[in-house]
Scaffold this active site. Sequence first.
Site, PDB file in Angstrom:
ATOM      1  N   ASP A   1     -34.793 -48.191  10.534  1.00  0.00           N
ATOM      2  CA  ASP A   1     -35.535 -47.545  11.628  1.00  0.00           C
ATOM      3  C   ASP A   1     -36.161 -48.599  12.546  1.00  0.00           C
ATOM      4  O   ASP A   1     -37.351 -48.548  12.887  1.00  0.00           O
ATOM      5  CB  ASP A   1     -36.597 -46.583  11.076  1.00  0.00           C
ATOM      6  CG  ASP A   1     -35.952 -45.437  10.311  1.00  0.00           C
ATOM      7  OD1 ASP A   1     -34.839 -45.024  10.673  1.00  0.00           O
ATOM      8  OD2 ASP A   1     -36.549 -44.960   9.327  1.00  0.00           O
TER       9      ASP A   1
ATOM     10  N   HIS B   1     -34.771 -41.091  15.288  1.00  0.00           N
ATOM     11  CA  HIS B   1     -35.781 -41.081  14.227  1.00  0.00           C
ATOM     12  C   HIS B   1     -36.942 -40.171  14.636  1.00  0.00           C
ATOM     13  O   HIS B   1     -37.471 -40.313  15.748  1.00  0.00           O
ATOM     14  CB  HIS B   1     -36.287 -42.503  13.978  1.00  0.00           C
ATOM     15  CG  HIS B   1     -37.289 -42.557  12.880  1.00  0.00           C
ATOM     16  ND1 HIS B   1     -36.943 -42.435  11.546  1.00  0.00           N
ATOM     17  CD2 HIS B   1     -38.646 -42.664  12.908  1.00  0.00           C
ATOM     18  CE1 HIS B   1     -38.022 -42.487  10.809  1.00  0.00           C
ATOM     19  NE2 HIS B   1     -39.071 -42.619  11.604  1.00  0.00           N
TER      20      HIS B   1
ATOM     21  N   ASN C   1     -29.615 -44.776  16.747  1.00  0.00           N
ATOM     22  CA  ASN C   1     -30.184 -43.915  15.708  1.00  0.00           C
ATOM     23  C   ASN C   1     -31.291 -43.067  16.315  1.00  0.00           C
ATOM     24  O   ASN C   1     -31.955 -43.458  17.259  1.00  0.00           O
ATOM     25  CB  ASN C   1     -30.767 -44.792  14.587  1.00  0.00           C
ATOM     26  CG  ASN C   1     -31.382 -43.966  13.470  1.00  0.00           C
ATOM     27  OD1 ASN C   1     -30.759 -43.025  12.966  1.00  0.00           O
ATOM     28  ND2 ASN C   1     -32.607 -44.298  13.073  1.00  0.00           N
TER      29      ASN C   1
ATOM     30  N   ARG D   1     -22.352 -49.906  -2.654  1.00  0.00           N
ATOM     31  CA  ARG D   1     -22.819 -49.564  -1.314  1.00  0.00           C
ATOM     32  C   ARG D   1     -22.019 -50.331  -0.258  1.00  0.00           C
ATOM     33  O   ARG D   1     -21.714 -49.815   0.812  1.00  0.00           O
ATOM     34  CB  ARG D   1     -24.295 -49.951  -1.221  1.00  0.00           C
ATOM     35  CG  ARG D   1     -25.070 -49.142  -0.222  1.00  0.00           C
ATOM     36  CD  ARG D   1     -26.532 -49.436  -0.349  1.00  0.00           C
ATOM     37  NE  ARG D   1     -26.954 -50.490   0.573  1.00  0.00           N
ATOM     38  CZ  ARG D   1     -27.118 -50.317   1.878  1.00  0.00           C
ATOM     39  NH1 ARG D   1     -26.907 -49.136   2.417  1.00  0.00           N
ATOM     40  NH2 ARG D   1     -27.492 -51.302   2.643  1.00  0.00           N
TER      41      ARG D   1
ATOM     42  N   ARG E   1     -28.781 -42.261   5.304  1.00  0.00           N
ATOM     43  CA  ARG E   1     -28.409 -43.451   4.526  1.00  0.00           C
ATOM     44  C   ARG E   1     -28.707 -44.678   5.358  1.00  0.00           C
ATOM     45  O   ARG E   1     -28.554 -44.634   6.594  1.00  0.00           O
ATOM     46  CB  ARG E   1     -26.911 -43.490   4.213  1.00  0.00           C
ATOM     47  CG  ARG E   1     -26.407 -42.336   3.470  1.00  0.00           C
ATOM     48  CD  ARG E   1     -26.383 -42.592   1.980  1.00  0.00           C
ATOM     49  NE  ARG E   1     -26.050 -41.336   1.343  1.00  0.00           N
ATOM     50  CZ  ARG E   1     -26.183 -41.095   0.047  1.00  0.00           C
ATOM     51  NH1 ARG E   1     -26.639 -42.046  -0.754  1.00  0.00           N
ATOM     52  NH2 ARG E   1     -25.868 -39.934  -0.444  1.00  0.00           N
ATOM     53  N   ILE E   2     -29.035 -45.729   4.676  1.00  0.00           N
ATOM     54  CA  ILE E   2     -29.244 -46.993   5.376  1.00  0.00           C
ATOM     55  C   ILE E   2     -27.874 -47.605   5.674  1.00  0.00           C
ATOM     56  O   ILE E   2     -27.012 -47.684   4.786  1.00  0.00           O
ATOM     57  CB  ILE E   2     -30.104 -47.937   4.521  1.00  0.00           C
ATOM     58  CG1 ILE E   2     -31.506 -47.322   4.393  1.00  0.00           C
ATOM     59  CG2 ILE E   2     -30.170 -49.332   5.136  1.00  0.00           C
ATOM     60  CD1 ILE E   2     -32.385 -47.984   3.377  1.00  0.00           C
ATOM     61  N   LEU E   3     -27.679 -47.976   6.922  1.00  0.00           N
ATOM     62  CA  LEU E   3     -26.403 -48.573   7.329  1.00  0.00           C
ATOM     63  C   LEU E   3     -26.473 -50.074   7.071  1.00  0.00           C
ATOM     64  O   LEU E   3     -27.397 -50.755   7.522  1.00  0.00           O
ATOM     65  CB  LEU E   3     -26.153 -48.287   8.810  1.00  0.00           C
ATOM     66  CG  LEU E   3     -25.976 -46.796   9.151  1.00  0.00           C
ATOM     67  CD1 LEU E   3     -26.104 -46.560  10.657  1.00  0.00           C
ATOM     68  CD2 LEU E   3     -24.637 -46.285   8.634  1.00  0.00           C
TER      69      LEU E   3
HETATM   70  C1  GRF Z   1     -33.819 -35.174  13.141  1.00  0.00           C
HETATM   71  O1  GRF Z   1     -35.174 -34.829  13.234  1.00  0.00           O
HETATM   72  C2  GRF Z   1     -33.625 -36.668  13.250  1.00  0.00           C
HETATM   73  O2  GRF Z   1     -34.571 -37.297  14.061  1.00  0.00           O
HETATM   74  C3  GRF Z   1     -33.813 -37.095  11.826  1.00  0.00           C
HETATM   75  O3  GRF Z   1     -33.214 -36.095  11.049  1.00  0.00           O
HETATM   76  C4  GRF Z   1     -33.246 -34.868  11.763  1.00  0.00           C
HETATM   77  C5  GRF Z   1     -31.846 -34.350  11.830  1.00  0.00           C
HETATM   78  O4  GRF Z   1     -31.782 -33.021  12.248  1.00  0.00           O
HETATM   79  N1  GRF Z   1     -33.286 -38.425  11.617  1.00  0.00           N
HETATM   80  P1  GRF Z   1     -30.382 -32.335  12.584  1.00  0.00           P
HETATM   81  O5  GRF Z   1     -29.460 -32.601  11.398  1.00  0.00           O
HETATM   82  O6  GRF Z   1     -29.872 -32.959  13.841  1.00  0.00           O
HETATM   83  O7  GRF Z   1     -30.669 -30.878  12.743  1.00  0.00           O
END
Ligand code: GRF
Length: 203
Positions: A147, A111, A109, A67, A93-95
């Site tokens: 997150d 979320h 990011n 990783r 993936r976790i950065l």
């Molecule tokens: C989004 O809902 C984002 O918040 C989450 O994954 C989804 C990605 O959607 N982390 P897309 O690939 O931009 O359509």
Amino acid sequence: MNGRKRIVALISGSGSNMEALAVACERGEIQASVVAVLADRDCSGLELAAARAIPTGRVEPKHFESREVWSEALRDAVMVHEPDLVVSAGFMRILSPVFVDAFAGRLINLHPALLPAFPGAHAVRDALAAGVRVTGSTVHFVDHLVDHGPIIMQVPVAVEPDDSEETLHERIKEAEHRMLVDACKMFIEGRVHLDAGRVLIER
Ligand code: GRF
């Protein structure tokens, strides 16, 4: 392109947020260009990027011995594009710190929940299971936790009684497309400031 700020997007899936960002840049709403879209796997978002003539690349963990080595390769693949802003938009993936530290203060990011509620890979499912009436989406700076990190913007989305994970996630995506564009615009305009671990927004 001269003088325009440079955005690199990281994706793993459909790439609808990346596309919303690219469209806003193309329209001049954001004084920046999405200069590259990188993914950790083959995914339909890469085709969306290619259709907009945005250079794409894949850096897949399976091609690396660990990783850590993968994280370094991803860091280098992003670095060559000299980004002003790196956006993790559905990157599953976790950065690791070697990546996060390289882009400190310019790595954000997206979320699909109102953090700190429902971190992790199943945020929409977890919100439904918890029976919350309102969930949403968060844009935040990335730190060494998952997150987690200073919150830049959030948007609420009401949970309807008959929502499935899919219908709720669809509405969250609609809301977060706008929010991500707004947040990136503010960042590119230099209006997002970090102050003692919190975000101050210059209006
Ligand atoms: C989004 O809902 C984002 O918040 C989450 O994954 C989804 C990605 O959607 N982390 P897309 O690939 O931009 O359509």
